[in-house]
Scaffold this motif. Structure first.
Motif, PDB file in Angstrom:
ATOM      1  N   VAL A   1       0.840  -1.201   0.000  1.00 27.54           N
ATOM      2  CA  VAL A   1       0.000   0.000   0.000  1.00 27.54           C
ATOM      3  C   VAL A   1       0.876   1.252   0.000  1.00 27.54           C
ATOM      4  O   VAL A   1       0.646   2.182  -0.782  1.00 27.54           O
ATOM      5  CB  VAL A   1      -0.953  -0.003   1.217  1.00 27.54           C
ATOM      6  N   GLU A   2       1.880   1.292   0.850  1.00 27.89           N
ATOM      7  CA  GLU A   2       2.745   2.478   0.941  1.00 27.89           C
ATOM      8  C   GLU A   2       3.513   2.719  -0.366  1.00 27.89           C
ATOM      9  O   GLU A   2       3.685   3.864  -0.779  1.00 27.89           O
ATOM     10  CB  GLU A   2       3.706   2.358   2.113  1.00 27.89           C
ATOM     11  N   ARG A   3       3.960   1.666  -1.014  1.00 30.00           N
ATOM     12  CA  ARG A   3       4.668   1.827  -2.283  1.00 30.00           C
ATOM     13  C   ARG A   3       3.771   2.430  -3.357  1.00 30.00           C
ATOM     14  O   ARG A   3       4.214   3.240  -4.155  1.00 30.00           O
ATOM     15  CB  ARG A   3       5.246   0.496  -2.769  1.00 30.00           C
ATOM     16  N   ARG A   4       2.517   2.048  -3.373  1.00 36.26           N
ATOM     17  CA  ARG A   4       1.601   2.542  -4.402  1.00 36.26           C
ATOM     18  C   ARG A   4       0.960   3.878  -4.049  1.00 36.26           C
ATOM     19  O   ARG A   4       0.522   4.602  -4.935  1.00 36.26           O
ATOM     20  CB  ARG A   4       0.529   1.506  -4.678  1.00 36.26           C
ATOM     21  N   ALA A   5       0.893   4.211  -2.783  1.00 32.70           N
ATOM     22  CA  ALA A   5       0.242   5.451  -2.360  1.00 32.70           C
ATOM     23  C   ALA A   5       1.070   6.689  -2.688  1.00 32.70           C
ATOM     24  O   ALA A   5       0.525   7.780  -2.793  1.00 32.70           O
ATOM     25  CB  ALA A   5      -0.048   5.400  -0.862  1.00 32.70           C
ATOM     26  N   GLU A   6       2.369   6.528  -2.835  1.00 35.81           N
ATOM     27  CA  GLU A   6       3.268   7.623  -3.188  1.00 35.81           C
ATOM     28  C   GLU A   6       3.064   8.850  -2.302  1.00 35.81           C
ATOM     29  O   GLU A   6       2.917   9.966  -2.774  1.00 35.81           O
ATOM     30  CB  GLU A   6       3.106   7.984  -4.667  1.00 35.81           C
ATOM     31  N   GLY A   7       3.028   8.630  -0.996  1.00 32.97           N
ATOM     32  CA  GLY A   7       2.947   9.733  -0.037  1.00 32.97           C
ATOM     33  C   GLY A   7       1.546  10.227   0.269  1.00 32.97           C
ATOM     34  O   GLY A   7       1.378  11.126   1.090  1.00 32.97           O
ATOM     35  N   ARG A   8       0.528   9.679  -0.391  1.00 37.98           N
ATOM     36  CA  ARG A   8      -0.850  10.111  -0.139  1.00 37.98           C
ATOM     37  C   ARG A   8      -1.472   9.249   0.951  1.00 37.98           C
ATOM     38  O   ARG A   8      -1.153   8.081   1.093  1.00 37.98           O
ATOM     39  CB  ARG A   8      -1.675  10.016  -1.421  1.00 37.98           C
TER      40      ARG A   8
END
Length: 130
Positions: A14-21
């Motif tokens: 999830v964190e890898r795909r969220a790109e800081g969002r």
């Protein structure tokens, strides 16, 4: 509680795909062989995600069935229970295939409260009006 290891894997993806969002929800496909339930994975995810971009996010779990192959009669079937008996003969000498995948299907981000830029200017043309 093996859900913690699974929750860590979900959070990492999830964190890898969220790109800081900030993340509000994640939809995950989990094979029946993983033997997890939505309440248990959400409890583990809440603890693992504390302080991250996914803090407070919910995991929607989709269980992918395992294929059962009966060694006694040759019948094949799918089941959400990897310890099921043969639906044809009731046999317990069963081979299983699949049902051990973990796939992040989608994530839902929280909506931004503020969109950067000048609201009085056309943001589609960075050089100003023509």
């Amino acid at each position: 509680m093996h859900e913690f290891g699974i929750a860590e894997a979900i959070l990492d993806a999830v964190e890898r795909r969220a790109e800081g969002r900030r993340v509000e929800r994640a939809r995950v496909q989990a094979g029946a062989m993983l033997r997890i339930t939505e309440p248990a994975i959400n409890q583990a995810f809440a603890l693992i995600a504390d302080g991250s971009l996914a803090e407070g996010a919910r995991v929607d779990l989709v269980i992918v069935p395992v294929q059962l192959i009966c060694r006694s009669c040759g019948q094949t079937a799918q089941s959400a229970d990897p310890f099921a008996t043969c639906p044809e003969c009731g046999g317990t000498d069963i081979d299983t295939e699949g049902g051990d995948d973990l796939v992040l299907e989608s994530i839902q981000m929280t909506e931004a409260a503020h969109v950067p830029g000048n609201p009085r200017r056309d943001r589609g043309n960075p050089d100003g009006p023509s």
